[in-house]
Write a protein that holds these residues in place. Sequence first.
Motif, short mmCIF file in Angstrom:
data_model
loop_
_atom_site.label_atom_id
_atom_site.label_comp_id
_atom_site.label_asym_id
_atom_site.label_seq_id
_atom_site.Cartn_x
_atom_site.Cartn_y
_atom_site.Cartn_z
N GLU A 216 0.94 -1.22 -0.02
CA GLU A 216 -0.09 -0.29 0.31
C GLU A 216 0.52 1.53 -0.11
O GLU A 216 0.69 2.12 -0.33
CB GLU A 216 -1.04 -0.11 1.21
N ASN A 217 2.40 1.14 0.72
CA ASN A 217 2.78 2.49 0.57
C ASN A 217 3.70 2.44 -0.77
O ASN A 217 3.37 3.55 -0.90
CB ASN A 217 3.85 2.41 1.60
N ASN A 218 3.63 1.79 -1.45
CA ASN A 218 4.39 1.39 -3.12
C ASN A 218 3.40 2.10 -3.58
O ASN A 218 3.99 3.12 -4.64
CB ASN A 218 5.23 0.41 -3.14
N LYS A 221 2.78 5.97 -3.25
CA LYS A 221 3.62 6.84 -3.47
C LYS A 221 4.13 7.42 -5.25
O LYS A 221 4.36 7.84 -5.39
CB LYS A 221 5.38 6.29 -3.08
N ALA A 222 3.95 5.48 -6.07
CA ALA A 222 3.58 6.15 -7.34
C ALA A 222 2.39 6.96 -8.04
O ALA A 222 2.23 7.99 -8.06
CB ALA A 222 3.24 4.60 -7.52
N ARG A 223 1.16 6.75 -7.04
CA ARG A 223 0.28 7.98 -7.24
C ARG A 223 0.98 9.63 -7.10
O ARG A 223 0.76 10.39 -7.66
CB ARG A 223 -0.72 7.78 -6.76
N LEU A 224 1.70 9.79 -5.80
CA LEU A 224 2.05 10.49 -5.60
C LEU A 224 2.85 11.32 -6.82
O LEU A 224 2.50 12.30 -7.03
CB LEU A 224 2.26 11.37 -4.43
N VAL A 225 3.91 10.15 -7.05
CA VAL A 225 5.19 10.30 -8.63
C VAL A 225 4.36 11.26 -9.88
O VAL A 225 4.60 11.84 -10.29
CB VAL A 225 5.66 8.93 -8.56
#
Length: 344
Positions: A216-218, A221-225
Amino acid sequence: MDLMLNLNLPPASHTIDHGQKVLSIGSCFTEHIGNALKDLKFQVLQNPNGILFDPASVCHSLVSYMQGKQYGPDDLFYYNELWQSWNHHSRFSGMDQTAVLEKINASQTEASAFLVDADWLIITLGSSFSYRLTADAPHQQGVAPFSPPTGEGRGGAAVANCHRAPGQWFQKHLLQITETVELLDNTLHQLFYRNRKVRIIFTISPVRHIRDGVVENNRSKARLVEAVHHLVNKFDRLHYFPSYELVIDVLRDYRFYAEDMVHPNYLATDFVLEKFLQTFMSHETNELVGELQKLNIARKHKAQHPGTEAHQRFLKAYLEKCRTLQHRYPNVSFAEELRYFAGS
């Protein structure tokens, strides 16, 4: 032999200098960078609402500064013997309602005046997870209305800090990329209307939100990037600095994390700061930064025998260095250093 992946960071098209104002907002990682810049005498105002993690909270706070919002008693709630705000970090909480409001509103006033004249805004996003109040939360929460975009997870008012309240009070929502883009895009358009000179640096915090789960953390982060890069490609006043990639892909070793294996340690944050300075500071500014770093180290030196001639020579040498730097950089104040090395 190359023992680490090299991330080539070309100098930014625009640089930060000591005569400019920098507002930093976002996760705890932005405070590491902000504190370091303050120590290096940059004009920095950081996290007027306290630490913020998700895009909804960051945008809500920025809009409140632009609108000059002042908080009243209805904007607070009472829990665990403290008056608190869902929009602020617990450092603003307290037992006296009036004192809490005074502290919050003083910060709001300062942030409002600072943002309209800021040269740079550094936004560090930590998580795509947003928390909204549910029907299980007490009815009189006093939260200023904040409607997230229509879509999955639409619910009650978004909160920036849960203040360790019961979990059933909140709905946890993983923001879609389109939601984050819409939130940030609307906020930036409002900001550019009020401040036509401000430039923005986006960065993603390398702090791992393991409580959400590794996978879930990954995803978070991917959505933010992806959302940030969509905006950086849209506006020429936006920049991306790869804090996340420098820690995750370049250092990529647990020896660069604290004991919790979640937060980057001093070595890691210092490495990222060095890269940040190389990217966004001119050669002249970095020369001054080098001198300031030496002065900071000298000020932290604890003399075992301060009365000796050797220590007095040490103080005198740095006093002369400060005077030289003050003459060379008249727009930067060395008053504290001059007092310290003069022994006053």
